[in-house]
Design a protein around this motif. Structure first.
Motif, short mmCIF file in Angstrom:
data_model
loop_
_atom_site.label_atom_id
_atom_site.label_comp_id
_atom_site.label_asym_id
_atom_site.label_seq_id
_atom_site.Cartn_x
_atom_site.Cartn_y
_atom_site.Cartn_z
N ASP A 71 0.81 -1.22 0.00
CA ASP A 71 0.00 0.00 0.00
C ASP A 71 0.85 1.27 0.00
O ASP A 71 0.40 2.31 -0.48
CB ASP A 71 -0.92 0.03 1.22
CG ASP A 71 -2.04 -1.01 1.15
OD1 ASP A 71 -2.19 -1.67 0.09
OD2 ASP A 71 -2.75 -1.18 2.16
N ASN A 72 2.06 1.19 0.55
CA ASN A 72 2.89 2.39 0.70
C ASN A 72 4.17 2.37 -0.12
O ASN A 72 5.04 3.23 0.07
CB ASN A 72 3.20 2.60 2.18
CG ASN A 72 1.93 2.86 2.97
OD1 ASN A 72 1.31 3.90 2.85
ND2 ASN A 72 1.52 1.89 3.76
N GLY A 73 4.32 1.40 -1.01
CA GLY A 73 5.47 1.36 -1.91
C GLY A 73 6.81 1.16 -1.23
O GLY A 73 7.83 1.65 -1.70
N ILE A 74 6.83 0.44 -0.12
CA ILE A 74 8.05 0.28 0.67
C ILE A 74 9.13 -0.48 -0.11
O ILE A 74 10.32 -0.26 0.09
CB ILE A 74 7.75 -0.39 2.03
CG1 ILE A 74 6.70 0.40 2.81
CG2 ILE A 74 9.02 -0.57 2.85
CD1 ILE A 74 6.99 1.87 3.00
N LYS A 75 8.73 -1.36 -1.02
CA LYS A 75 9.71 -2.11 -1.82
C LYS A 75 10.61 -1.18 -2.63
O LYS A 75 11.69 -1.57 -3.05
CB LYS A 75 9.01 -3.09 -2.77
CG LYS A 75 8.32 -4.22 -2.06
CD LYS A 75 9.26 -5.32 -1.73
CE LYS A 75 8.54 -6.50 -1.12
NZ LYS A 75 9.37 -7.35 -0.34
N ASN A 76 10.17 0.05 -2.84
CA ASN A 76 10.94 1.02 -3.62
C ASN A 76 12.02 1.73 -2.81
O ASN A 76 12.77 2.53 -3.36
CB ASN A 76 10.00 2.07 -4.23
CG ASN A 76 8.99 1.45 -5.15
OD1 ASN A 76 9.29 0.51 -5.88
ND2 ASN A 76 7.78 1.95 -5.13
#
Length: 127
Positions: A36-41
């Motif tokens: 949901d928060n794009g943490i993988k980026n």
């Protein structure tokens, strides 16, 4: 009669959107939170501490920062950061404050978006 079945492919994936402080000195980010928060980026998390409010601010970034924590990305289980030094420095006992926490976004001046969790002693933290 026709059915529109869709295969369930998220077995054993934590579909939780809360941030976890573990007894083993880590802060965990479940897969749903990461998605949901794009943490993988992001590669790093920089932490901030508000002693009066017992709040941790987490800023995700790709900028290498000497005070930043490397994000450990899991294949299935979201991500985590090992924060032993942060907890010790701020006298936060993970055995007292461990648990899952609701979070809020806050715009920290000069930093940008941070995710804030307000710590509660274990008996006050309802999971």
């Amino acid at each position: 009669m026709e059915y529109q079945f869709k295969k369930f492919e998220k077995k054993n994936i934590r579909l939780e959107n809360r941030i976890t402080l573990t007894k083993s000195n880590s802060i965990g980010f479940p897969q749903k939170f990461c998605q949901d928060n794009g943490i993988k980026n992001f590669k790093y998390a920089v932490l901030y501490w508000d002693e009066k409010k017992k709040a941790i601010g987490i800023h995700f970034t790709n900028e290498e920062d000497k005070d930043g924590f490397k994000i450990i990305h899991g294949q299935k289980y979201g991500a985590q950061i090992v924060v032993r030094s942060f907890l010790k420095e701020n006298n936060i006992d993970p055995k007292v404050y461990h648990g899952r926490y609701e979070w809020e976004k806050y715009n920290l001046e000069g930093v940008g978006e941070v995710f804030v969790i307000k710590l509660k002693k274990r008996n006050e933290n309802k999971e």
